[in-house]
Motif scaffolding. Structure first.
Motif, PDB file in Angstrom:
ATOM      1  N   CYS A   1       3.600   4.071   2.808  1.00  0.00           N
ATOM      2  CA  CYS A   1       2.328   4.787   2.986  1.00  0.00           C
ATOM      3  C   CYS A   1       1.875   4.710   4.441  1.00  0.00           C
ATOM      4  CB  CYS A   1       1.246   4.192   2.079  1.00  0.00           C
ATOM      5  SG  CYS A   1       1.459   4.608   0.333  1.00  0.00           S
TER       6      CYS A   1
ATOM      7  N   TYR B   1     -10.431   4.431   1.329  1.00  0.00           N
ATOM      8  CA  TYR B   1      -9.767   5.273   0.328  1.00  0.00           C
ATOM      9  C   TYR B   1     -10.508   6.595   0.155  1.00  0.00           C
ATOM     10  CZ  TYR B   1      -7.735   0.720  -0.636  1.00  0.00           C
ATOM     11  OH  TYR B   1      -7.105  -0.484  -0.516  1.00  0.00           O
TER      12      TYR B   1
ATOM     13  N   PHE C   1      -5.728   5.888  -2.434  1.00  0.00           N
ATOM     14  CA  PHE C   1      -4.995   6.065  -1.185  1.00  0.00           C
ATOM     15  C   PHE C   1      -5.934   6.543  -0.087  1.00  0.00           C
ATOM     16  CE2 PHE C   1      -1.987   6.569  -4.605  1.00  0.00           C
ATOM     17  CZ  PHE C   1      -0.856   5.905  -4.173  1.00  0.00           C
TER      18      PHE C   1
ATOM     19  N   ASP D   1       0.113  10.585   0.986  1.00  0.00           N
ATOM     20  CA  ASP D   1       0.581   9.394   0.267  1.00  0.00           C
ATOM     21  C   ASP D   1       0.271   9.510  -1.221  1.00  0.00           C
ATOM     22  OD1 ASP D   1       1.447   8.299   2.656  1.00  0.00           O
ATOM     23  OD2 ASP D   1      -0.430   7.207   2.990  1.00  0.00           O
TER      24      ASP D   1
ATOM     25  N   ALA E   1      -3.430   1.628   0.548  1.00  0.00           N
ATOM     26  CA  ALA E   1      -3.126   2.016  -0.834  1.00  0.00           C
ATOM     27  C   ALA E   1      -3.341   0.813  -1.731  1.00  0.00           C
ATOM     28  CB  ALA E   1      -1.686   2.513  -0.954  1.00  0.00           C
TER      29      ALA E   1
END
Length: 300
Positions: A103, A13, A120, A125, A107
């Motif tokens: 996505c 992420y 994300f 996204d 996510a």
């Protein structure tokens, strides 16, 4: 909070959507809520009872009875449960069934009551979710706070301390561990620290006349509750800041019990040692998904 820490530390992420819902508990749509409950509850008598409970009047401080059109009664024992049901259908299922499949990268959604954070892997996204979130919640009578909702970069490649966000009273930021490797760090959010000290100041002001044994008994209860919540790994320095500022406030008000100051700092230290004041401490272990051997998340 531990779950979010593990996700950010070991997941892919790089972007976080931080969101805030305006007056969530006051704006729950009753008709939507009853439809959601009817999805899982087939007992019409129970649904009727919940409907009557939602429409029940609330006694205001001035003696007037208010009949809310939306929301759940303040302080109602079932309000948190109904709020979770509401966001389960309005947000959680939509995120899993609609947002995630569209996505291009990883996510995740971490939610506690009406506080939630979405992470994300890819910026597009995160931006697409940010633009759609307001419309989705608006369908259910909810509104986002524009000034508190944003997309931020949150990646170990960014200079440590450059990016941060708050969640459940804690500030999340990237830093480095003792080995110099990137590490997600948590500390008491600044606004929460200021708010806690403000409330503590008011408590000292109102209770400075209380006899010392009872005063320190109440004080230990307050400190124990504060350290139980904020005593997470990596937050010891923030606990110490609160502790010493709180003691200085207490000494200031104890010295106002009479026209002459009763304590200097050395005398005050002896006093708190006499009554066995609760000291700052860390009371949580490493997240249970964390494996010390290979430093990787482990499925529970």
């Amino acid at each position: 909070m531990d779950k979010l820490t593990v996700k950010l530390q070991f997941g892919k992420y790089h972007y976080v959507v931080e969101a805030d819902i305006k007056g969530f508990f006051d704006n729950l749509d009753h008709e939507w809520l009853l439809k959601m409950l009817a999805e899982r509850i087939d007992d019409k008598a129970l649904l009727w009872l919940i409907k009557k409970w939602l429409k029940a009047g609330v006694l205001d401080t001035d003696g007037e009875v208010l009949h809310p059109v939306t929301g759940t009664p303040q302080g109602g024992i079932v309000s948190p449960v109904l709020a979770n049901v509401y966001l389960h259908y309005a947000l959680d299922l939509w995120f899993q069934r609609v947002v995630v499949p569209h996505c291009g990268g990883e996510a995740c959604l971490i939610r506690y009551a009406d506080d939630f954070v979405c992470a994300f892997e890819k910026q597009e996204d995160a931006q697409r979710f940010y633009e759609a979130l307001g419309k989705r919640l608006g369908k259910f009578g909810l509104e986002l706070s524009e000034e508190k909702t944003r997309v931020i970069s949150f990646s170990p490649t960014i200079r440590p301390g450059k990016t941060r966000f708050d969640f459940l009273g804690f500030e999340f930021r990237w830093g480095k561990d003792r080995a110099g490797k990137p590490n997600v760090k948590r500390r008491t959010a600044r606004k929460n620290l200021r708010s806690s000290l403000k409330r503590f100041n008011e408590w000292c002001k109102k209770n400075r006349h209380v006899r010392l044994p009872e005063l320190f008994k109440q004080l230990n209860t307050k400190l124990r509750g504060y350290f139980n919540y904020y005593g997470v790994i990596g937050n010891f320095s923030s606990l110490m800041v609160f502790f010493y500022r709180a003691l200085k406030l207490l000494m200031k008000y104890l010295n106002r019990r009479s026209q002459r100051g009763s304590y200097n700092w050395a005398g005050f230290q002896q006093l708190i040692e006499q009554f066995g004041i609760v000291k700052p401490h860390i009371n949580t272990r490493r997240p249970r998904h964390y494996n010390r051997t290979n430093a990787a998340p482990v499925l529970a």
